[in-house]
Structures are given as structure tokens and as C-alpha cells.
Design an enzyme around this catalytic site. Structure first.
Site, PDB file in Angstrom:
ATOM      1  N   ARG A   1       5.256 -13.010   9.609  1.00 35.59           N
ATOM      2  CA  ARG A   1       5.930 -11.757   9.287  1.00 35.59           C
ATOM      3  C   ARG A   1       7.270 -11.691  10.011  1.00 35.59           C
ATOM      4  NH1 ARG A   1       2.215  -7.896   9.345  1.00 35.59           N
ATOM      5  NH2 ARG A   1       3.614  -6.141   9.562  1.00 35.59           N
TER       6      ARG A   1
ATOM      7  N   LYS B   1       4.470   0.574   9.819  1.00 27.84           N
ATOM      8  CA  LYS B   1       4.578   1.828   9.081  1.00 27.84           C
ATOM      9  C   LYS B   1       4.037   2.995   9.893  1.00 27.84           C
ATOM     10  CE  LYS B   1       3.006   0.113   5.060  1.00 27.84           C
ATOM     11  NZ  LYS B   1       2.501   0.009   3.690  1.00 27.84           N
TER      12      LYS B   1
ATOM     13  N   GLU C   1       0.874  -1.160   0.000  1.00 31.36           N
ATOM     14  CA  GLU C   1       0.000   0.000   0.000  1.00 31.36           C
ATOM     15  C   GLU C   1       0.920   1.221   0.000  1.00 31.36           C
ATOM     16  OE1 GLU C   1      -3.394   2.086   2.777  1.00 31.36           O
ATOM     17  OE2 GLU C   1      -2.839   0.021   3.220  1.00 31.36           O
TER      18      GLU C   1
END
Ligand code: ATP
Ligand code: MG
Length: 559
Positions: free
Chosen positions: A264, A274, A35
């Protein structure tokens, strides 16, 4: 260590190998779907290495990896992020060729699929507030209850949905929901929202849309449009997979991708989200997304972490289904390993102590010849000017040498790298009693020769020539956080910032460093790995070096 060794077959690669062996697929398409709402970090590198790596490894079948910007949320996205993401993927060594896509290019398709769902009685317009919806949805022990909208007719829903699209409603007034199962034990299937109203300009579609699809609805459709075969995502989406499959099963899609989840990457001494990185940038705790202390790809690059080391690290940690935290020392190990092999050597003195070579005239040299790499003769040699006044590290001299100290001290000998053996004759102290000037004599005939009989010389030290060395700004970069798990720090991760994460000093470095280009990596002999700063280093004018890592891990003994 080789970057080309075949990756071990992890469970995802095994699934893919199986799908090829059984003929389920004859080609493989993966994708990396960031994104564009921030810069990529080392966690993304794991996903990039997995997705692009799989496509690269499958040389016998048609295989490729798409770079797809998941830009379905108009509010948080910026083209600066798009450009940085492209640059980072390329720098990591991967190539999407012509397969660069934007999810926003599929807005019409998402809309058509929604209409298809409504026609089949599988979606409805909901006019409850999000709070009312939340209550009616129930919880893990109570099933959800139908809202009034759930029984609206197909015709009515089609009309309402087109009114949503036409901008007749305000944000929050209504949404489109899937009609799945309000009693499902998986909350994601309790009639999830597919579309919401947002009166916002989109970087790609401008003002054309005021309804935007939710991630869980859009993502499977994006994959299907692109004929992605294996859609690899992180474990937090495991519970969303039934919804992913529902969308694929009920929409008119051109292909049927399969979602597979993996763990992850989390690193010690690092925050990875982020949102938190953005907070560090916006509150100016760091200088920007590419601050060399950040775990962003552009930060790691600016700090001098080679792409090869990051790729090797991602390969070594492997792909599993178990969430955990990886020791950042593992990444640092790979960085040292790559730089030890590849970085040319240079000399620089970080804490200079003046040395006068009193009998220099006995055998003066114009320069010392030093290998650019002690183990790689092909890297050649260089000439470093030298004269009777030099700098050495303060640490390399002891007025009263300790046991096992083999460097310079009164009446002791040491070799200057590439030059003479010298013997200290005397020293002077300043007003504080600290040694500030050492006097020594050179031993003629010792350049490139072993110590003469009877002379004890057990160490070689680096030096800088006082006449020609240049002043370099050195940024001693250290870990940004001083605790292993900043996310768990009392008072929040900001409290865990390491106050000494960047100290700036001026050092004396050999003149060749003045002219090197930005992003030149080297080892300063005996000190560590450094890289000329990509932004502030100005060739021929101002030498700025970032410390990539010290030669040895100074944190390991603290733990
Ligand atoms: P963050 O959680 O840091 O905000 P994100 O998941 O929202 O990141 P995206 O841009 O959606 O960021 O991520 C793109 C891809 O990278 C996704 O497929 C995501 O699963 C993957 N990814 C993100 N963070 C990690 C991580 N720490 N380890 C492995 N893959 C990751
Ligand atoms: Mg995400």
C-alpha cells in the site's frame, strides 16, 4: 515526462503478461472495490491507477476494470460516499463504462454458496459468543479446539442457518463458520466466520437481510461472479489468500480469480486511514472530506493537484511487495512539474508595499503586455492595466540592501514585469519605522527594451496596479501535519497537526482573476501555484485562491 509512456512491467503486470502468453487467460478483468464508507484518498489512487491502468494498457486483448462497491456492511455506508467515489475515479481519468457493480446485488448468490458449503459439511452454525470462540480458536502455539457446533449435522445446520436468515436470532447469538482446520498455522483458516447477524437496514437491500457476509467470504465470490481474472489487493491480505482460495475452491463459482497482493501507499506528513480521516472531518479539524489539506482525492483536487500529476506519481512509485513510506515531496514534485508546464501565469502581490511612480506622465502606459506562459508562446499574452500607483511585494524592497539583493532599494533599478525599468528615488516609513511607501521614477524607453548603457538592472519583479487590482482571499495551504510520521506521534496523530496548515490573507491580484471560473489553476509569478476555490470562489464577486504549492519546496531545507 509524459503520462503516456508505457508503465514499467512490475511483478503484477509480468504475471498478467505471462498469463496471456501461456494462454491461461485470453482476456483480463481487474476491479477497484472500495467500501463506500469514506472518501477516496491518494492511497486508493494507487490502486485505481493500477487496476484501471492495466485494463487501459492492454490494448491488444479484451481487458476492462470494474468499479465495484463493496457494500456488504450495512452500518457504515452512505450514498454520499458512492457518489464521491464515482466522481473521484472519473476525475482521475478512468472509466468503468457499463461495469459498475454493487456487492450487495450478489447477496442471494452468497447465501446460496453458504448453503452449498453447509451441504458439503464445510460450514456450520456456531452459537458460542465471540469471546468463547476466540478462546477455543487457540493461538500461534496452541491449536484450536472443536466447539460443540462443529459436529452438528448438515440437516441441523441448514435449519439453523435458515432460522438465522429468518431473523429468529439476535445479533451475536450465532454466526456461520467455515469448517476448515482448527489446527492451521494460519489463524485465518481456523474456522473463520462467514456470516454474522445484523439487524440493520441496508442502503440497497433495505430490510431484506439480517445476516451479512464477512469480507473474506464475500470478496472472492464477488470477484468470481464478475469473472475477475486478477484480484489485486494490498499486502495485509496476503495471509487471507489461503481463505480466498478455499472459498473459490469450495463454492459453485463461475470463474476462478487469483488474488495478488502489493504494497500500500503511505506518505510522509500524511495519515491515510479512512478512520483517521473521518475523525479529522467529524471533529472539524478540517472543513470536510474535500478540505484542501486532506490527502483525499477531492481534497487534492480542491487544492489544485492535477489528476495528471497524481497518475504520474502513481506510475513512478511503482508496484512492489515491500511496505514503505513515500516522501510526499515526490508527489509535490510531480504537481510542480505538471503545473510548471500547463498553468498560465498571473500576477498577485501577497504582502503589498505601495509604490508611486512620480514621473508616470513622462511615458504613461494603459497596460503592460505579459506572456501567459514564458515557455509556451501558444498560450498567448494578456494585457494587465497599470498606472502611476502600484503594489510590489515588501520583500522586493530593502531600505538597506543586503549583499546579493538585486531588487529595489534607494537609487536602485528593477524592471516591472512587462513594463518599465524603475529607479527608487526615496521612501517613507510608518510610526514603527517600517517602510510603507516607496517613490520611484520610470525610465522612459525601457518597456520591452534592455536597460540603457550604464544602468544596472538585474531583476524583474511582479506588481499589481493599485487602481485596478482586486482583493483576493488567499488560503496559504501547507502540510496538515508538522511531523513526518503523524501515526507515530506521541499522544496520537491529532497532536501532530500543523497549526499553520492554513493561513488566510488578502492579496492584491490582477483583475483578470476576478472573472475566472472555479478550479482555474495558475502560477502567481514568482510565488507559487494557486487554484480558484471550487466552492467559495464566486466569479465576478469574490476571488478565493488556494495555494496548491509554493514554487519551491520550503520543507526540504528543514530536514
Ligand atoms: P483504509 O485502510 O484507508 O481505511 P480501505 O482499505 O479500508 O482503506 P477500501 O475501500 O476497502 O479501503 O479500499 C479499496 C481498495 O483500495 C482496496 O483494494 C484497497 O486495498 C485499496 N487501498 C486502500 N488503501 C490503499 C493504499 N494506501 N495504497 C494502495 N491501495 C490502497
Ligand atoms: Mg478495506
Amino acid at each position: 515526462m509524459s503520462d503516456n509512456s508505457p508503465a514499467k512491467l512490475d511483478f503484477i503486470r509480468e504475471i498478467i503478461a505471462d498469463d496471456l502468453a501461456t494462454g491461461k487467460h485470453s482476456s483480463v478483468i481487474t476491479r477497484f472495490p472500495p467500501e463506500p464508507n469514506g472518501y477516496l484518498h491518494i492511497g486508493h489512487a494507487k490502486s485505481i491507477c493500477l487496476n484501471f491502468g492495466i485494463a487501459q494498457e492492454l490494448s491488444n486483448v479484451a481487458a476492462r476494470c470494474h468499479l465495484r462497491f463493496d457494500d456488504t456492511n450495512p452500518e457504515k455506508e452512505e450514498s454520499e460516499y458512492v457518489e464521491s467515489i464515482k466522481a473521484d475515479v472519473q476525475w482521475l481519468g478512468f472509466d468503468w463504462q457499463e461495469h459498475l457493480y454493487f456487492a450487495s446485488d450478489y447477496f442471494d448468490f452468497f447465501y446460496d454458496c453458504a448453503v452449498h458449503l453447509i451441504r458439503n459439511g464445510l460450514a456450520y452454525v456456531e452459537k458460542l459468543s465471540s469471546e468463547e470462540m476466540r478462546v477455543l480458536r487457540g493461538n500461534l502455539v496452541t491449536p484450536g479446539t472443536d466447539s460443540p457446533g462443529r459436529s452438528r449435522s448438515v440437516e441441523e445446520n441448514l435449519t439453523e442457518f435458515s432460522r438465522m436468515r429468518a431473523g429468529e436470532y439476535r445479533e451475536g447469538e450465532c454466526v456461520l463458520r467455515a469448517r476448515i482446520d482448527l489446527a492451521s498455522s494460519n489463524m485465518n483458516l481456523r474456522d473463520p466466520v462467514l456470516y454474522r447477524i445484523m439487524h440493520a437496514e441496508h442502503h440497497n437491500t433495505g430490510g431484506r437481510w439480517c445476516i451479512y457476509p464477512m469480507y473474506d467470504y464475500a470478496h472472492p465470490l464477488e470477484d468470481a461472479v464478475e469473472h475477475v481474472t486478477h484480484s489485486l489487493c494490498t499486502l495485509e491480505f496476503e495471509n487471507h489468500r489461503p481463505l480466498y482460495d478455499w472459498v473459490i475452491a469450495n463454492c459453485p463459482v463461475p470463474s476462478k480469480p487469483r488474488q495478488i497482493e502489493f504494497a500500500r501507499l503511505n506518505l510522509t506528513y500524511t495519515v491515510m486511514s479512512k478512520r483517521k480521516l473521518l475523525e479529522l472531518v467529524q471533529a472539524a479539524f478540517v472543513s470536510g472530506w474535500n478540505d484542501p489539506r486532506l490527502p483525499t482525492i477531492s481534497g487534492l483536487r480542491r487544492r489544485g493537484f492535477p489528476a495528471e500529476a497524481i497518475r504520474h506519481f502513481c506510475k513512478r512509485i511503482g508496484i512492489t511487495k515491500f511496505n514503505g513510506t513515500t516522501d510526499v515531496a515526490l508527489l509535490e514534485y510531480d504537481v510542480r512539474d505538471v503545473l510548471n508546464r500547463s498553468a498560465p501565469r498571473r500576477m498577485g502581490v501577497l504582502s503589498p508595499l505601495r509604490v508611486t511612480l512620480e514621473n508616470w506622465h513622462a511615458e504613461p502606459l494603459s497596460h503592460a503586455t505579459l506572456p501567459n506562459h514564458p515557455q509556451v508562446p501558444e498560450m498567448g499574452t494578456r494585457e494587465v492595466p497599470i498606472s502611476s500607483q502600484i503594489w510590489i511585494e515588501q520583500d522586493d524592497f530593502m531600505a538597506v540592501p543586503e549583499k546579493k539583493f538585486f531588487r529595489l532599494g534607494p537609487d536602485r533599478c528593477v524592471r516591472l514585469k512587462g513594463g518599465h525599468i524603475i529607479r527608487c528615488t526615496r521612501y517613507e516609513t510608518n510610526a514603527d519605522g517600517l517602510v510603507d511607501h516607496v517613490f520611484a521614477e520610470i525610465l522612459p524607453g525601457t518597456v520591452g527594451q534592455d536597460a540603457p548603457a550604464g544602468i544596472e538592472c538585474r531583476a524583474a519583479i511582479h506588481w499589481a496596479d493599485a487602481a485596478t487590482a482586486i482583493d483576493a482571499e488567499i488560503r496559504l495551504i501547507d502540510r496538515l501535519f508538522s511531523v513526518e510520521d503523524p501515526d507515530a506521534a506521541e499522544g496520537g496523530f491529532i497532536q501532530a497537526l500543523n497549526p499553520c496548515s492554513m493561513q488566510i490573507i488578502t492579496a492584491k491580484v490582477e483583475p483578470s482573476l476576478a472573472d475566472c471560473p472555479p478550479e482555474f489553476s495558475c502560477q502567481l509569478d514568482r510565488i507559487g501555484y494557486f487554484i480558484t476555490d471550487s466552492i467559495d470562489h464566486a466569479s465576478g464577486k469574490h476571488c478565493v485562491l488556494n495555494r496548491t504549492l509554493p514554487l519551491k519546496d520550503s520543507w526540504s531545507k528543514q530536514r
